[in-house]
Design a protein around this motif. Structure first.
Motif, short mmCIF file in Angstrom:
data_model
loop_
_atom_site.label_atom_id
_atom_site.label_comp_id
_atom_site.label_asym_id
_atom_site.label_seq_id
_atom_site.Cartn_x
_atom_site.Cartn_y
_atom_site.Cartn_z
N HIS A 342 -37.00 -6.81 -7.50
CA HIS A 342 -35.62 -6.72 -6.87
C HIS A 342 -35.39 -5.95 -5.74
O HIS A 342 -35.38 -4.74 -5.79
CB HIS A 342 -34.41 -6.25 -8.04
N GLN A 343 -35.89 -6.35 -4.50
CA GLN A 343 -35.85 -5.54 -3.49
C GLN A 343 -34.79 -5.58 -2.71
O GLN A 343 -34.15 -6.82 -1.86
CB GLN A 343 -37.17 -5.87 -2.60
N PRO A 344 -33.92 -4.39 -2.28
CA PRO A 344 -32.67 -4.51 -1.35
C PRO A 344 -33.06 -5.29 -0.02
O PRO A 344 -34.15 -4.63 0.52
CB PRO A 344 -32.35 -3.19 -1.49
N THR A 345 -32.21 -6.12 0.61
CA THR A 345 -32.29 -6.60 1.84
C THR A 345 -31.43 -5.34 2.71
O THR A 345 -31.84 -5.39 3.87
CB THR A 345 -31.80 -8.01 1.78
N ASN A 346 -30.49 -4.73 2.26
CA ASN A 346 -29.66 -4.05 3.00
C ASN A 346 -30.29 -2.67 3.35
O ASN A 346 -31.15 -2.12 2.57
CB ASN A 346 -28.51 -3.68 2.31
N PHE A 347 -30.36 -2.49 4.71
CA PHE A 347 -31.35 -1.55 5.18
C PHE A 347 -31.07 0.13 4.43
O PHE A 347 -31.99 0.64 4.14
CB PHE A 347 -31.06 -1.10 6.72
N ARG A 350 -32.38 -0.19 0.97
CA ARG A 350 -33.81 -0.07 0.88
C ARG A 350 -34.26 1.09 1.21
O ARG A 350 -35.23 1.75 0.60
CB ARG A 350 -34.11 -1.21 1.98
N THR A 390 -24.31 -7.73 -5.68
CA THR A 390 -25.47 -8.34 -5.34
C THR A 390 -26.59 -7.43 -6.31
O THR A 390 -26.67 -6.23 -6.66
CB THR A 390 -25.82 -7.67 -3.93
N ARG A 391 -27.33 -8.18 -6.79
CA ARG A 391 -28.44 -7.73 -7.70
C ARG A 391 -28.27 -7.31 -9.27
O ARG A 391 -29.06 -7.67 -10.01
CB ARG A 391 -29.28 -6.53 -6.97
#
Length: 449
Positions: A342-347, A350, A390-391
């Motif tokens: 589960h890698q965040p896409t939001n900078f 992240r 999200t997530r």
């Protein structure tokens, strides 16, 4: 008058300096508007007890809802990078304690609409709160079903309280860092390191005994969230509903601090959690608790730490115990259970994960709860709750599946529509709150198994 004086004083200053000062003055004024809910019977947000002012008093509810609210567009001037949202780094330090509460979608950024929603909910509380005690019978906090109302609190300072007492709603404060309530019998700032770090406020815990237990009471240990970098054990969202709720249910409630990133790694944070649990095992009987009935609950980053401490035995082993010390685990809307997938896409999110765990994914495995599950180990039953964001649903269901496939008990519960990342924590324990009711069903089953 104050602003006029400031204008005269800074008349010769450059425009950027004056703008910065006015913004600071605006935020300071906000503090005076959005402070904290006073004990039941007090005049909350009141200037004139008859006319109202900010709210409360005989006619203050409507008046309080109609004046004094900040303008979200002005707060958005803090958006230094111009992306249309406020990151943790952009908000004032005191606002960071409320970041998760305002960040309704858990995206790691506060948008103007979320600020407006937050202030609208405070305004609604004010409008509901006229008459005795300001917010009196007001309606709690958070985007939640309308039938959820505040829980009556155990009376602070030794006064009587029963099920019919005036409710003490969870009233959020935009900037207030911690609860000012002084509940009878509570013990604060206990050094759980037994003298190893007696002056470290990040390694202390608070205990709130119950007045409704027959014999030794089960114990709930709360682990706060905050992205592994902020948060504390005594914020309003953590205590306002939970302390009275667990007291009424006959539980001792405890809340712990732990060291924060960058001064500690998540592994060291889990070690702090384990150290606190061992201290409670050895001393909770002195406060009416049952050392054989220690249950843990974490919100957000605290949910990750609760899961890690309960699943990976090394942390409790290091302090002379094992995971059998924990009778059950309740997770409130975490997402950091699988740190590889589960890698965040939001900078911003992240960056928060990278700051806590590093950028090398393989290095995250030792503190990734799902990767520490081993068949045949001793892992307590889990209840994993989440909201629609999200997530969180995917991460929660994945952790539950992994636990069940390894032979352990794990249940999931999705909060009803309208709950968000902040309100699943802040509203926990409010009257008619379905999340706390579901959790208590789980806890009653766990403590008798």
């Amino acid at each position: 008058m104050l602003l006029l004086s400031m204008q005269l004083y800074f008349k010769g200053a450059t425009l950027p300096i004056r703008k910065s000062f006015y913004l600071a003055a605006f935020l300071t004024a906000t503090v005076s508007i959005l402070t904290f809910a006073e004990p039941a019977g007090a005049q909350v947000f009141t200037r004139d007890p008859q006319a109202g002012g900010f709210g409360g008093g005989q006619a203050g509810g409507q008046a309080g809802g109609q004046r004094g609210m900040p303008d979200p567009s002005k707060i958005m001037r803090l958006d230094r990078d111009g992306d249309g949202a406020l990151s943790l780094e952009e908000v004032p330090e005191r606002m960071r304690e409320r970041f998760d509460m305002i960040d309704g979608d858990g995206a790691g950024l506060i948008k103007e609409a979320e600020l407006q929603s937050f202030f609208d909910r405070i305004k609604q509380l004010r409008e509901q709160g006229g008459g005795q005690g300001g917010f009196g019978q007001g309606g709690g906090f958070g985007k939640r079903p309308g039938n959820v109302t505040p829980q009556s609190a155990p009376a602070p300072n030794g006064s009587e309280s029963d099920a019919g007492a005036t409710a003490k709603p969870y009233v959020p404060s935009f900037f207030s860092r911690f609860s000012t309530e002084q509940y009878e019998g509570s013990v604060k700032d206990i050094d759980y390191t037994d003298g190893v770090a007696p002056d470290d406020e990040r390694r202390k815990l608070d205990i709130y005994p119950t007045t409704h237990a027959n014999g030794a009471a089960p114990v709930m240990v709360m682990i706060h969230g905050g992205g592994w970098q902020i948060g504390r054990k005594d914020t309003n969202d953590l205590l306002k509903n939970k302390v009275p709720y667990f007291d009424r249910e006959g539980w001792v409630f405890t809340s712990i601090n732990y060291r924060l990133v960058p001064n500690a790694t998540p592994a060291e944070q889990a070690h702090d959690v384990a150290t606190a649990l061992v201290w409670l095992r050895d001393h909770i009987a002195e406060h009416g608790g049952d050392p054989a009935q220690i249950h843990i609950m974490g919100h957000s980053a605290g949910a990750h730490l609760a899961a890690l401490t309960a699943i990976d035995p090394q942390y409790l082993h290091a302090v002379g115990a094992d995971t059998g010390l924990i009778r059950s685990v309740t997770l409130l809307d975490g997402a950091g259970y699988n740190l590889l997938e589960h890698q965040p896409t939001n900078f911003i999110i992240r960056k928060m994960y990278n700051d806590a765990f590093g950028e090398e994914l393989e290095a995250r495995i030792p503190v990734s709860p799902i990767h520490q599950i081993k068949a045949g180990a001793s892992i307590p039953p889990f209840l994993i709750t989440y909201v629609e964001r999200t997530r969180s649903p995917e991460a929660s269901e994945e952790l539950a599946t992994a636990l069940r496939e390894a032979g352990f008990s794990a249940e999931t519960y999705q909060a009803p529509e309208g709950y968000d990342h902040g309100s699943i924590n802040g509203d926990f324990g409010a009257t008619d709150d379905p999340v706390s009711k579901r959790v208590m069903e789980f806890l009653n089953q766990a403590k008798s198994s």
